[in-house]
Scaffold this active site. Sequence first.
Site, PDB file in Angstrom:
ATOM      1  N   ARG A  15       0.926  -1.382   0.168  1.00 28.50           N
ATOM      2  CA  ARG A  15       0.057  -0.177  -0.083  1.00 28.50           C
ATOM      3  C   ARG A  15       0.735   1.267  -0.068  1.00 28.50           C
ATOM      4  O   ARG A  15       1.052   1.888  -1.060  1.00 28.50           O
ATOM      5  CB  ARG A  15      -0.748  -0.116   1.101  1.00 28.50           C
ATOM      6  N   HIS A 209       8.596   7.196   7.778  1.00 31.45           N
ATOM      7  CA  HIS A 209       9.477   7.546   6.710  1.00 31.45           C
ATOM      8  C   HIS A 209      10.826   7.923   6.751  1.00 31.45           C
ATOM      9  O   HIS A 209      11.190   8.480   7.845  1.00 31.45           O
ATOM     10  CB  HIS A 209       8.567   8.380   5.888  1.00 31.45           C
ATOM     11  N   CYS A 240       3.776   9.517   0.250  1.00 30.58           N
ATOM     12  CA  CYS A 240       2.486   9.735   0.091  1.00 30.58           C
ATOM     13  C   CYS A 240       2.410  10.838  -0.832  1.00 30.58           C
ATOM     14  O   CYS A 240       3.033  11.880  -1.146  1.00 30.58           O
ATOM     15  CB  CYS A 240       1.771  10.532   1.418  1.00 30.58           C
ATOM     16  N   ASN A 249       8.982   4.498   3.186  1.00 26.51           N
ATOM     17  CA  ASN A 249       9.007   4.064   4.715  1.00 26.51           C
ATOM     18  C   ASN A 249      10.377   3.533   4.840  1.00 26.51           C
ATOM     19  O   ASN A 249      11.213   3.376   4.023  1.00 26.51           O
ATOM     20  CB  ASN A 249       8.077   3.041   4.771  1.00 26.51           C
TER      21      ASN A 249
HETATM   22  P1  HMG Z   1     -13.764  13.807  -1.955  1.00 24.41           P
HETATM   23  O1  HMG Z   1     -13.531  14.213  -3.680  1.00 24.41           O
HETATM   24  O2  HMG Z   1     -13.798  14.915  -1.231  1.00 24.41           O
HETATM   25  O3  HMG Z   1     -14.952  12.730  -1.970  1.00 24.41           O
HETATM   26  O4  HMG Z   1     -12.436  12.968  -1.842  1.00 24.41           O
HETATM   27  P2  HMG Z   1     -16.160  12.669  -2.317  1.00 24.41           P
HETATM   28  O5  HMG Z   1     -17.075  11.948  -1.221  1.00 24.41           O
HETATM   29  O6  HMG Z   1     -17.016  14.255  -2.565  1.00 24.41           O
HETATM   30  O7  HMG Z   1     -16.339  11.729  -3.719  1.00 24.41           O
HETATM   31  C1  HMG Z   1     -15.761  12.266  -5.101  1.00 24.41           C
HETATM   32  C2  HMG Z   1     -15.713  11.156  -5.830  1.00 24.41           C
HETATM   33  O8  HMG Z   1     -14.515  10.164  -5.104  1.00 24.41           O
HETATM   34  C3  HMG Z   1     -16.952  10.316  -6.034  1.00 24.41           C
HETATM   35  O9  HMG Z   1     -16.818   9.803  -7.483  1.00 24.41           O
HETATM   36  C4  HMG Z   1     -16.918   9.162  -5.261  1.00 24.41           C
HETATM   37  O10 HMG Z   1     -17.522   8.214  -5.551  1.00 24.41           O
HETATM   38  C5  HMG Z   1     -15.416   8.992  -5.473  1.00 24.41           C
HETATM   39  P3  HMG Z   1     -17.626  10.699  -8.786  1.00 24.41           P
HETATM   40  O11 HMG Z   1     -18.998  10.795  -8.233  1.00 24.41           O
HETATM   41  O12 HMG Z   1     -16.901  12.025  -8.803  1.00 24.41           O
HETATM   42  O13 HMG Z   1     -17.227   9.847  -9.810  1.00 24.41           O
HETATM   43  N1  HMG Z   1     -14.893   8.049  -3.964  1.00 24.41           N
HETATM   44  C6  HMG Z   1     -14.537   7.019  -4.101  1.00 24.41           C
HETATM   45  N2  HMG Z   1     -14.146   6.084  -4.890  1.00 24.41           N
HETATM   46  C7  HMG Z   1     -13.790   5.019  -4.603  1.00 24.41           C
HETATM   47  N3  HMG Z   1     -13.221   4.433  -3.254  1.00 24.41           N
HETATM   48  C8  HMG Z   1     -13.726   5.616  -2.235  1.00 24.41           C
HETATM   49  C9  HMG Z   1     -14.349   6.823  -2.620  1.00 24.41           C
HETATM   50  N4  HMG Z   1     -14.762   7.683  -1.865  1.00 24.41           N
HETATM   51  C10 HMG Z   1     -15.176   8.711  -2.778  1.00 24.41           C
HETATM   52  N5  HMG Z   1     -13.508   5.174  -0.884  1.00 24.41           N
HETATM   53  C11 HMG Z   1     -11.559  11.183  -0.383  1.00 24.41           C
HETATM   54  C12 HMG Z   1     -12.536  12.430  -0.327  1.00 24.41           C
HETATM   55  C13 HMG Z   1     -11.078  10.834   1.095  1.00 24.41           C
HETATM   56  C14 HMG Z   1     -12.160  10.082  -1.011  1.00 24.41           C
HETATM   57  C15 HMG Z   1     -10.159  11.365  -1.272  1.00 24.41           C
HETATM   58  O14 HMG Z   1      -9.470  12.641  -0.789  1.00 24.41           O
HETATM   59  C16 HMG Z   1      -9.332  10.305  -1.281  1.00 24.41           C
HETATM   60  O15 HMG Z   1      -9.411   9.115  -1.821  1.00 24.41           O
HETATM   61  N6  HMG Z   1      -8.050  10.501  -0.695  1.00 24.41           N
HETATM   62  C17 HMG Z   1      -7.233   9.725  -0.824  1.00 24.41           C
HETATM   63  C18 HMG Z   1      -5.677  10.012  -0.607  1.00 24.41           C
HETATM   64  C19 HMG Z   1      -4.777   8.793  -0.199  1.00 24.41           C
HETATM   65  O16 HMG Z   1      -4.982   7.880  -0.400  1.00 24.41           O
HETATM   66  N7  HMG Z   1      -3.803   9.316   0.421  1.00 24.41           N
HETATM   67  C20 HMG Z   1      -2.558   8.457   0.828  1.00 24.41           C
HETATM   68  C21 HMG Z   1      -2.838   7.361   1.809  1.00 24.41           C
HETATM   69  S1  HMG Z   1      -2.502   8.188   3.560  1.00 24.41           S
HETATM   70  C22 HMG Z   1      -0.894   8.049   3.642  1.00 24.41           C
HETATM   71  O17 HMG Z   1      -0.272   7.801   2.818  1.00 24.41           O
HETATM   72  C23 HMG Z   1      -0.199   8.383   4.828  1.00 24.41           C
HETATM   73  C24 HMG Z   1      -0.116   7.301   5.728  1.00 24.41           C
HETATM   74  O18 HMG Z   1       0.969   6.321   5.109  1.00 24.41           O
HETATM   75  C25 HMG Z   1       0.756   7.417   7.029  1.00 24.41           C
HETATM   76  C26 HMG Z   1       1.502   8.559   7.161  1.00 24.41           C
HETATM   77  O19 HMG Z   1       2.809   8.081   6.555  1.00 24.41           O
HETATM   78  O20 HMG Z   1       1.290   9.528   7.255  1.00 24.41           O
HETATM   79  C27 HMG Z   1      -1.424   6.244   6.161  1.00 24.41           C
HETATM   80 MG    MG Z   2       2.957   6.628   5.308  1.00 25.75          MG
END
Ligand code: HMG
Ligand code: MG
Length: 303
Positions: A15, A209, A240, A249
């Site tokens: 992931r 990280h 990220c 990481n």
């Molecule tokens: P949004 O645009 O505010 O959400 O995004 P929305 O509810 O308005 O939905 C917009 C569109 O996204 C819609 O589609 C939804 O269906 C779709 P449309 O009608 O435009 O075709 N949608 C989804 N599709 C599939 N699966 C879903 C989903 N939710 C909405 N679950 C949202 C809000 C949170 C969804 C968006 O901002 C997002 O997906 N962000 C992900 C960011 C991400 O993955 N970042 C990396 C992971 S975190 C990380 O790496 C940190 C970590 O490692 C710890 C660290 O190191 O700090 C964990």
């Molecule tokens: Mg991370």
Amino acid sequence: MVFPTAVKLVEVSPRDGLQNEKNFVDTTIKIELINRLSQAGFQNIEAASFVSPKWVPQMADGTQVMAGIERRAGVVYSALTPNMQGFEAALAAGANEIVIFGAASEAFSQRNINCSIAESITRFQPVAQAAHQAGIRIRGSISCALGCPYQGETDIASVLDVVRRMQDLGVQEFDIADTIGVATPLKTARLMQAVANLVPTDRIAGHFHDTYGQALANILASLQVGIHIFHSSVAGLGGCPYAKGATGNVATEDVVYMLHGMGIHTGIDLDSLVQTGAWISEQIGKPTNSRAGRALFLKHNES
Ligand code: HMG
Ligand code: MG
């Protein structure tokens, strides 16, 4: 100094490791990575992320990945779920554990999940409730706990505030994340100690990280205050997409080499891990970021 005798490692390469790759990594490669990791002894593998494919296209094949893996008994395959849509997909895909992911920094929360910290907690509420009902374990990840690419310093109080809110949601494990790898050991120890005053240490994980080369030192500092769950990524893959300048990481090979050298049990077969690190690096066409991985691979191939 008393160190834990065993450490739980959560392997996040499928992931966190792959999500930032520019070129799409074939689903079959993701599946093989997870299978190799479970064969190497990992009991906890972060296998997928059910987020918007528009935001993170690399993770769009989570359902196919989860369907394709060979599930080993006892292994926890976890998935990121930012909202109910993600949760439903993770449940259908058979995730054993879900991860709600928030931040201790408002600016990062906005960029990463498009809402404020308070809004994210409201969004997580039904997810947590549904997970409890389904009997699925919940982790809560707190990004930028030790610094933010947009806001700079993060104070301990902001982290503790999110920990408390996640406690109220029934989160079972708290991932304290140094998203951009800026922390240094004493700072890390102070934060981990403060979290440990709220939450038992068997529910706290360090997610470091390695951007500034401090991750192993931060793990050692965390071990010294009793933390014994850590996240890492084979070959040091990762980053990220919403954290400017953040690299991978901490490399799992380096962590396992250090822990085994200290007599701390991990359950991981280091030789098998090194081979997997070399294999995935070749698959994505990048040199490994693991120092121990590179050294052990060369040593193995020389003899
Ligand atoms: P949004 O645009 O505010 O959400 O995004 P929305 O509810 O308005 O939905 C917009 C569109 O996204 C819609 O589609 C939804 O269906 C779709 P449309 O009608 O435009 O075709 N949608 C989804 N599709 C599939 N699966 C879903 C989903 N939710 C909405 N679950 C949202 C809000 C949170 C969804 C968006 O901002 C997002 O997906 N962000 C992900 C960011 C991400 O993955 N970042 C990396 C992971 S975190 C990380 O790496 C940190 C970590 O490692 C710890 C660290 O190191 O700090 C964990
Ligand atoms: Mg991370």
